[in-house]
Scaffold this motif. Sequence first.
Motif, PDB file in Angstrom:
ATOM      1  N   UNK A 500     -37.627 -28.832   5.149  1.00 50.94           N
ATOM      2  CA  UNK A 500     -36.447 -28.388   5.893  1.00 50.94           C
ATOM      3  C   UNK A 500     -35.708 -29.593   6.458  1.00 50.94           C
ATOM      4  N   UNK A 501     -34.462 -29.363   6.887  1.00 49.01           N
ATOM      5  CA  UNK A 501     -33.647 -30.465   7.404  1.00 49.01           C
ATOM      6  C   UNK A 501     -33.966 -30.795   8.856  1.00 49.01           C
ATOM      7  N   UNK A 502     -34.611 -29.854   9.563  1.00 52.67           N
ATOM      8  CA  UNK A 502     -35.005 -30.101  10.953  1.00 52.67           C
ATOM      9  C   UNK A 502     -36.094 -29.122  11.350  1.00 52.67           C
ATOM     10  N   UNK A 503     -36.648 -29.317  12.524  1.00 54.36           N
ATOM     11  CA  UNK A 503     -37.774 -28.497  12.970  1.00 54.36           C
ATOM     12  C   UNK A 503     -37.370 -27.039  13.152  1.00 54.36           C
ATOM     13  N   UNK A 504     -36.150 -26.805  13.645  1.00 52.23           N
ATOM     14  CA  UNK A 504     -35.697 -25.431  13.868  1.00 52.23           C
ATOM     15  C   UNK A 504     -35.628 -24.665  12.541  1.00 52.23           C
ATOM     16  N   UNK A 505     -35.067 -25.317  11.527  1.00 53.28           N
ATOM     17  CA  UNK A 505     -34.975 -24.685  10.215  1.00 53.28           C
ATOM     18  C   UNK A 505     -36.362 -24.463   9.627  1.00 53.28           C
ATOM     19  N   UNK A 506     -37.273 -25.431   9.842  1.00 51.92           N
ATOM     20  CA  UNK A 506     -38.635 -25.300   9.319  1.00 51.92           C
ATOM     21  C   UNK A 506     -39.353 -24.119   9.964  1.00 51.92           C
ATOM     22  N   UNK A 507     -39.183 -23.961  11.288  1.00 53.10           N
ATOM     23  CA  UNK A 507     -39.845 -22.859  11.996  1.00 53.10           C
ATOM     24  C   UNK A 507     -39.290 -21.519  11.532  1.00 53.10           C
ATOM     25  N   UNK A 508     -37.995 -21.474  11.321  1.00 55.52           N
ATOM     26  CA  UNK A 508     -37.369 -20.241  10.843  1.00 55.52           C
ATOM     27  C   UNK A 508     -37.918 -19.844   9.467  1.00 55.52           C
ATOM     28  N   UNK A 509     -38.076 -20.853   8.586  1.00 50.52           N
ATOM     29  CA  UNK A 509     -38.636 -20.565   7.262  1.00 50.52           C
ATOM     30  C   UNK A 509     -40.090 -20.131   7.366  1.00 50.52           C
ATOM     31  N   UNK A 510     -40.837 -20.743   8.282  1.00 53.53           N
ATOM     32  CA  UNK A 510     -42.254 -20.385   8.465  1.00 53.53           C
ATOM     33  C   UNK A 510     -42.374 -18.948   8.955  1.00 53.53           C
TER      34      UNK A 510
END
Length: 978
Positions: A500-510
């Motif tokens: 992901x491009x940032x932690x927020x996007x990564x958490x959303x995908x998780x």
Amino acid sequence: MILQTALSLPTPTSTTTSSILFSRSSPHQLNTLFFTNRRRRLISPSRLNSSFSKRRFSFSVAASGNDVFTSPETSKTFDFSSEEKIYNWWESQGYFKPSFDKGGSPFVIPMPPPNVTGSLHMGHAMFVTLEDIMVRYNRMKGRPTLWLPGTDHAGIATQLVVEKMLASEGIKRVDLGRDEFTKRVWEWKKKYGGTITNQIKRLGASCDWSRERFTLDEQLSRAVVEAFVKLHDKGLIYQGSYMVNWSPNLQTAVSDLEVEYSEEPGFLYHIKYRVAGSPDFLTIATTRPETLFGDVALAVHPEDDRYAKYVGETAIVPMTYGRHVPIISDKYVDKDFGTGVLKISPGHDHNDYLLARKLGLPILNVMNKDATLNDVAGLFCGLDRFEVREKLWADLEETGLAVKKEPHTLRVPRSQRGGEVIEPLVSKQWFVHMDPLAEKALLAVENKELTIIPERFEKIYNHWLTNIKDWCISRQLWWGHRIPVWYVVGKDCEEDYIVAKNAEEALEKAHEKYGKDVEIYQDPDVLDTWFSSSLWPFSTLGWPDVSAKDFSNFYPTNMLETGHDILFFWVARMVMMGIEFTGTVPFSHVYLHGLIRDSQGRKMSKSLGNVIDPLDTIKDFGTDALRFTIALGTAGQDLNLSTERLTANKAFTNKLWNAGKFVLHSLPSLSDTSAWENLLALKLDKEETLLSLPLPECWAVSKLHILIDSVTASYEKLFFGDVGRETYDFFWSDFADWYIEASKSRLYGSGGNSVSLASQAVLLYVFENILKLLHPFMPFVTEDLWQALPYRKEALIVSPWPQNSLPRNVESIKRFENLQALTRAIRNARAEYTVEPVKRISAAVVGSAEVIEYISKEKEVLALLSRLDLNNVHFTNVPPGDANLSVHLVASEGLEAYLPLAAMVDISSEVQRISKRLSKMQTEYDALVTRLSSPKFVEKAPEEVVRGVKEQAEELEEKIKLTKARLDLLKSTSLVSQ
């Protein structure tokens, strides 16, 4: 008359480009003085005093009202200390920024970003000089020019520097934690990171510093993340366990470029391996016995009859409690090295690793990441690799399995940063799949979208990309671009990860994939510094925002200039990434320079004590002399740097300065309005004006116009060595040695105002164009001199380049060359007869009517240059009556001279001197003839020695004949005079 024309001196505008170098070796090159005492006496003291008192030059250039510039009128030599003031003035005026005022296509160079930890060395001086030459030339051509500077965060180097600094305070990185350590690195960067930038400025780099970039800037970091995500989404980035170069101290993988191999004394250890089920042993030879715990096979060559019967059997690895490995055959084995039996340890050798993967052998790792051995090594577990080497050998000797230990030169891989021995180690890393990217980069060169200079490096480029390996882009560091990958707590890292491009996007995908209760954490590794550097030509211009103004205006760039040693590690990767992300090759040309070596051709190194510091060199010789010297090479070729070259080019700087002094002193006072109106009316770039000039002036302007075309063409071809050589030779030989000297007969002779004014106009016109041609190489002294000239409308750095295809008169060149030949002949005769320099002699010049017509018009020039008595120089088409009592000179076809001997020398003294000289030569000749008459010498001496003696004898014989003829002439002259 030409003096009645009413337009200003031309301020030329455009041409093409060439190269640099000087190739003269005459003694006067090292003479820092422009005028000899004799020459000074030719100038009327009253005229000079008048010139000094009346002249009040006014400048229209913006710098005229401050103390930025000095003038040859007020300073004996160019002051190196003014270089920084000039540089700051250029920058303050905005000259380094691209200007679209004159239209034209942009010229863009991205600077190879030096490490933020760096300090200036000659490699930096080389790339700064060459790139600045290109930039200044294209700026003067009127192109919007952008040289985009920046620095690299240099992951390993910077982290190492800060760790050492903390260690001096008794602090370890791990004690601080990642966030606090990174904070300390940023503090260090803020305090010390600008050192290399300021030093690059000192070299005269005309970069647009308002656009300076750093690879960890927010914009560039965004580009790095974008690139990683795009490559991963396309299936080009993957994670896996493969062999890498491992740095035990830094605890990270390092690139091939960061590994340096050195030849060091070591040993070749011969060890017995028992063949299972047999009393036989196979003996292997290894330089690293500690890796035997990782052996997975023994290999022999298929055609090695010594071991054919063992293929298919198994061998017992010593000190492993009976572990068996297969004995195999493969053509990879060198049967002539060592014993011809190879131990295969794929976990600890690059070649063994490739062989094991080809043959399907297992990979066995016996080493921890701190270079201690792991539990696979049994009793040796936990010991350092080198400690194991000694203890293991002792145990092998005790058990009778050690055969011998013999001295052997090792090729040891060491870290470029810390100097420690690098270990080949299989490690879990992130990789880029390179084949698809390399294919497009190869086509770019094949289709001529990219030109590599010199062309021979295309083969190296093609070889590397054809045999490319996947790129390990992860580094186990804390300083750098954090890999944009997140793992789910409790899940398998290799199977379950999120890009992901940032932690927020990564958490959303998780949350979408694993539910709302999951926790994630980011991969601790950072990206290889070369990954961010591979995006440099477009990330610095705003990518991935393709609508960014700079990206629209300046991408793709024109030129990438760098050292040939990073053609693959940086240049090829930029090409691949540029095509992948922008669809375009990031630059159309790559110019590769060589290394700067010492005067003996050795690579500069601290251990040899031959490192030359550019800043120290600048203090002693000036920036211009350093730049001119290191720009003299040929693309791709190494350059030997010596104090002698620097000294010669410092003298060149002084010669320019003194020429400026002469030109300024020769011009009319600015209060003489009429003279200046007439002078500025001479349009020397027009054919009708050129053809109406006297011979020396027509010659000088014609030669200049030829030079402009040649130098411009060389600039365009990037033949910088040729630019330097040609401009240096023209300035020193044609302008300084000949035209300036000839002009004195106009300025201080009896030629009249029209001739004097023509000479003044030519002096100014030729000199200002020389400054333009030299400015890209020697920016400081040329700008200082330019500012001292009257009627400058703009700074030299932005003045228009001289026009091409200006008129020239070939006939005047030939005629002046005849005058030069005659002058040289008379000078040589004076030297041969040791005529005192101050003595003026008589001469009769003989030639055809055509030759005599144009030569006689330049009687004052000939007399001045040859030190002739102006009242006793005669021109005729037949030899004089006393020809048999004169020195006869043949200058060229149809042009001769007769110098009355009695008027040149004291004949009786000269007879005595020549007689003594003849006697000495005769003695030397007789001795050589005696040697050659000896059968013993001729038969027993080496052939080349005998040949050398014969050549000496022949040369002396010829000299004796000439000397006797001269002596006969002197004696006959003496008899006649009596």
